[in-house]
Write a protein that holds these residues in place. Structure first.
Motif, PDB file in Angstrom:
ATOM      1  N   LEU A  53      46.451  56.996  37.146  1.00 10.92           N
ATOM      2  CA  LEU A  53      45.718  55.919  37.813  1.00 10.92           C
ATOM      3  C   LEU A  53      46.695  55.029  38.574  1.00 10.92           C
ATOM      4  N   VAL A  54      46.322  54.641  39.774  1.00 11.67           N
ATOM      5  CA  VAL A  54      47.151  53.750  40.586  1.00 11.67           C
ATOM      6  C   VAL A  54      46.377  52.454  40.803  1.00 11.67           C
ATOM      7  N   VAL A  55      46.891  51.360  40.295  1.00 12.98           N
ATOM      8  CA  VAL A  55      46.204  50.072  40.453  1.00 12.98           C
ATOM      9  C   VAL A  55      47.074  49.013  41.141  1.00 12.98           C
ATOM     10  N   LEU A  56      48.387  49.192  41.113  1.00 14.66           N
ATOM     11  CA  LEU A  56      49.263  48.165  41.678  1.00 14.66           C
ATOM     12  C   LEU A  56      50.271  48.707  42.689  1.00 14.66           C
ATOM     13  N   ILE A 485      47.882  36.492  39.717  1.00 12.76           N
ATOM     14  CA  ILE A 485      48.154  36.992  41.070  1.00 12.76           C
ATOM     15  C   ILE A 485      48.115  38.528  41.127  1.00 12.76           C
ATOM     16  N   PRO A 486      48.719  39.243  40.158  1.00 18.42           N
ATOM     17  CA  PRO A 486      48.609  40.716  40.199  1.00 18.42           C
ATOM     18  C   PRO A 486      47.176  41.221  40.075  1.00 18.42           C
ATOM     19  N   LEU A 487      46.294  40.462  39.466  1.00 18.24           N
ATOM     20  CA  LEU A 487      44.904  40.876  39.333  1.00 18.24           C
ATOM     21  C   LEU A 487      44.242  40.955  40.707  1.00 18.24           C
ATOM     22  N   GLY A 488      44.553  39.990  41.560  1.00 15.08           N
ATOM     23  CA  GLY A 488      44.036  40.019  42.930  1.00 15.08           C
ATOM     24  C   GLY A 488      44.567  41.224  43.700  1.00 15.08           C
ATOM     25  N   ILE A 489      45.846  41.536  43.483  1.00  7.62           N
ATOM     26  CA  ILE A 489      46.442  42.708  44.141  1.00  7.62           C
ATOM     27  C   ILE A 489      45.739  43.983  43.686  1.00  7.62           C
ATOM     28  N   ALA A 490      45.449  44.071  42.371  1.00  6.88           N
ATOM     29  CA  ALA A 490      44.782  45.255  41.834  1.00  6.88           C
ATOM     30  C   ALA A 490      43.378  45.410  42.415  1.00  6.88           C
ATOM     31  N   GLU A 492      42.436  44.521  45.383  1.00 12.67           N
ATOM     32  CA  GLU A 492      42.580  45.008  46.752  1.00 12.67           C
ATOM     33  C   GLU A 492      42.979  46.484  46.775  1.00 12.67           C
ATOM     34  N   ARG A 493      43.976  46.859  45.946  1.00 12.91           N
ATOM     35  CA  ARG A 493      44.505  48.224  45.970  1.00 12.91           C
ATOM     36  C   ARG A 493      43.468  49.256  45.553  1.00 12.91           C
ATOM     37  N   THR A 494      42.582  48.886  44.619  1.00 12.34           N
ATOM     38  CA  THR A 494      41.598  49.844  44.113  1.00 12.34           C
ATOM     39  C   THR A 494      40.298  49.844  44.903  1.00 12.34           C
ATOM     40  N   GLY A 495      40.162  48.909  45.841  1.00 10.85           N
ATOM     41  CA  GLY A 495      38.932  48.825  46.629  1.00 10.85           C
ATOM     42  C   GLY A 495      37.847  47.989  45.984  1.00 10.85           C
ATOM     43  N   GLY A 496      38.187  47.310  44.915  1.00  9.23           N
ATOM     44  CA  GLY A 496      37.209  46.479  44.218  1.00  9.23           C
ATOM     45  C   GLY A 496      36.707  45.336  45.074  1.00  9.23           C
TER      46      GLY A 496
END
Length: 618
Positions: A53-56, A485-490, A492-496
């Motif tokens: 899985l890629v989230v970050l 802050i990393p939660l926001g990045i995740a 965006e990266r996952t398309g959420g």
């Protein structure tokens, strides 16, 4: 995407219920995100997952999961907020705000309307230039004293104090940590016009401040309850008449010859000996080492039933017709012995009890009562786990009260004489903050660089001592920012963020863009009133940017709607730190924030939406 949504759901529940402090939840979220990719890679290698899985991580940009997961600590918003805490502390140490407050208090006298106007008119502009949380912490004692001196209920002034600090926080970029965080996130997402300039939204900030002020002076004044009676005596305010009395030690008392500490060590009675009178002398904490003599008179905190049992078991006689009030308790010294102390955000005592923290011995102070919102506790307080905003009625020597006042775990809710203010540094501290604002506003110097330079300047010029720099920082806020802050990045990266935005656009398909803009404000404001304002910004700005893209509208305007909504949480005491500050000292109930804050939130939804459309367009 589903994994990130599940993590967000868990985080929201933990933010709302706070079984652990929100900064710990945020760090937990960050650690979970850091573990997803390596753990999923292990599971994929043994055939339990089709692929990792890629989230970050972002291989195209050369960013690893560790780079992205820890980016919150290196984010310009986190460092800027840290520096602003230091700048605010430098101003606070000069005493300039207290001096100005005293001058204003001198003209308000006993007029509630004047007191309210002065409170709002003073806190709003100040909150635009020093952190609004720090501004409320500084002014809380002044406003409480202002109420008592003018025979006004503190409850009538403290919710307005909190709300007005939020208005003021929207006057400039540095007014609140939420503005700084929103600016950096929007800048990272490439929103045109971001990061925000220093006075980017000042015009709208002035509008909402004026509207909010009018509301608080009219409808809000009528809706704000007077939960605490305007008593001049703190023992009356905390309704202590049935819990304070004096006893005298009889000749046949078994505790004669023992120390106070030994006499109470093995007792199961809920009692505190708070003052010893021996002849012409009066003693306060530390009473533990004192040897008990025949004829000693003790002021005690206990209930009537316990007092009867205590008298029989320990050989005490009740002194008839003795009323123990603030005058009696402050007879031991010419200074102040009885004060309200508020548990501050980030305090090490949060989650602990008075017993587990060894409060009495550590601070040489006795807690007579505890107020949590509208609830008064005067029995078995040593078993209650402390929360932010809890107000303690404390009896102590002036020296101990000074130490409590200087301790960042507490806010003493009455003005205490502070001879250590560095008044000679007032021009320097104000000049330093002004230089930071001007440099960030009118030169190519980035706000984080200007703020760090200003913080260093505070130390070099002697406005702050080196060790005070670390004490000035609210580390729980810093770790909260770094964790979310990393939660926001995740997202965006996952398309959420894209998915949520698409759902919003589909649900609001029949609505014009301005109505969707208002909807973004309402959703963010609702979320902010339940969880942290900074967490709300991290979650909602990526969604707002994508909604704007789907509608073909201005992403800048949608980001502004989220920013204003996240910084104005009026409907719950947990929505914003300043609301928690005043929750205990005001004796409020949870529903008071709903009653006063909901109309104001609705007004701001309309004013902010129309203001953004008028000033920046859609």
């Amino acid at each position: 995407m589903l994994l990130v949504f599940a993590l967000i759901l868990v985080a929201l529940v933990l933010f709302a219920t706070e079984p652990v402090p929100i900064d710990i939840t945020a760090i937990g979220v960050m650690v979970a995100l850091l573990l997803v990719e390596p753990v999923s890679a292990i599971l994929a290698s043994v055939g339990l997952l089709a692929e990792p899985l890629v989230v970050l991580s972002d291989p195209e940009a050369g960013l690893t999961v560790v780079d992205q997961g820890l980016s919150g600590f290196a984010n310009a918003a986190t460092i800027t907020v840290l520096a602003m805490f230091v700048l605010s502390a430098g101003v606070q140490k000069t005493g300039v705000i207290q001096i100005l407050g005293a001058k204003i208090a001198a003209v308000t006298r006993d007029s509630e309307l004047k007191q309210l106007s002065a409170t709002i008119g003073f806190i709003s502009p100040i909150s635009g230039f020093i952190n609004n949380t720090a501004a409320v912490a500084i002014l809380l004692p002044m406003v409480t004293d202002l109420a008592h001196q003018g025979r006004t209920s503190p409850s009538k002034l403290l919710i307005p104090l909190s709300y007005a600090s939020m208005f003021g926080g929207m006057l400039t970029l540095i007014g609140t940590s939420t503005n700084i965080l929103a600016s950096e996130i929007a800048g990272r997402l490439g929103v045109p016009g971001t990061p925000f300039s220093m006075f980017e939204f000042t015009a709208l900030g002035v509008v909402v401040t004026i509207v909010g002020t009018i509301y608080l002076l009219t409808v809000g004044r009528w809706l704000t309850p007077a939960r605490i009676k305007p008593e001049g005596d703190l023992t009356e305010e905390f309704e202590m008449s049935e819990y304070l009395t004096e006893v005298i030690v009889r000749e046949d008392s078994p505790v004669v010859g023992q120390t106070v500490r030994d006499a109470l060590r093995d007792t199961d009675f809920d009692v505190d000996l708070i003052q010893l009178i021996r002849g012409d002398e009066i003693f306060l904490e530390p009473l533990g080492p004192k040897t008990i003599h025949v004829g000693d008179i003790f002021a005690v905190r206990t209930d009537r039933d316990t007092l009867v049992e205590l008298s029989d078991a320990e050989g005490f006689d009740l002194l008839a017709e003795v009323t123990v009030d603030e005058m009696v308790l402050e007879g031991a010294d010419e200074g102040q012995n009885l004060v309200e102390v508020v548990v501050a955000p980030g305090a090490s005592l949060v989650g602990e009890t008075l017993a587990s923290t060894n409060f009495r011995q550590r601070y040489d102070a006795t807690v007579l009562a505890l107020r949590r919102g509208g609830e008064l506790v005067r029995q078995r307080m040593d078993r209650i786990r402390l929360r932010v905003g809890d107000t303690l009625l404390v009896q102590a020597t002036p020296g101990s009260i000074d130490r409590l006042n200087a301790n960042r775990n507490f806010i003493v809710a009455q003005e205490v004489e502070r001879p250590d203010f560095r008044q000679s540094k007032i021009p320097v501290a104000i000049g330093m903050v002004t230089a930071v604002v001007l440099a960030a506003a009118f030169t190519p110097i980035h706000i984080v660089t200007a703020a760090l330079a200003g913080s260093l300047g505070m130390v070099v010029t002697g406005c702050l001592k080196p060790h005070e720099v670390y004490e000035a920082v609210q580390w729980d806020v810093i770790f909260l920012l770094a964790g979310v802050i990393p939660l926001g990045i995740a997202m965006e990266r996952t398309g959420g963020a894209d998915l949520i935005a698409d759902l919003v656009v589909i649900a609001a398909a029949a609505l014009p863009p301005i109505a969707v803009l208002g909807l973004m404000y309402v959703v963010t404001a609702t979320l902010t009133n339940v969880i942290s304002n900074n967490a709300a910004v991290v979650l909602m700005i990526p969604v707002a940017v994508q909604v704007a893209a789907d509608l073909g509208a201005s992403a800048f305007s949608f980001v502004l709607a989220v920013t204003f909504a996240a910084s104005t949480a009026f409907m719950t005491p947990v929505g914003y730190q300043t609301n928690l500050f005043v929750y205990g000292p005001g004796g409020y109930r949870f529903t008071d924030y709903l009653r006063v804050g909901t109309p104001l939130q609705a007004i701001f939804a309309v004013v902010t939406t129309l203001g953004i459309a008028a000033i920046w367009g859609l």
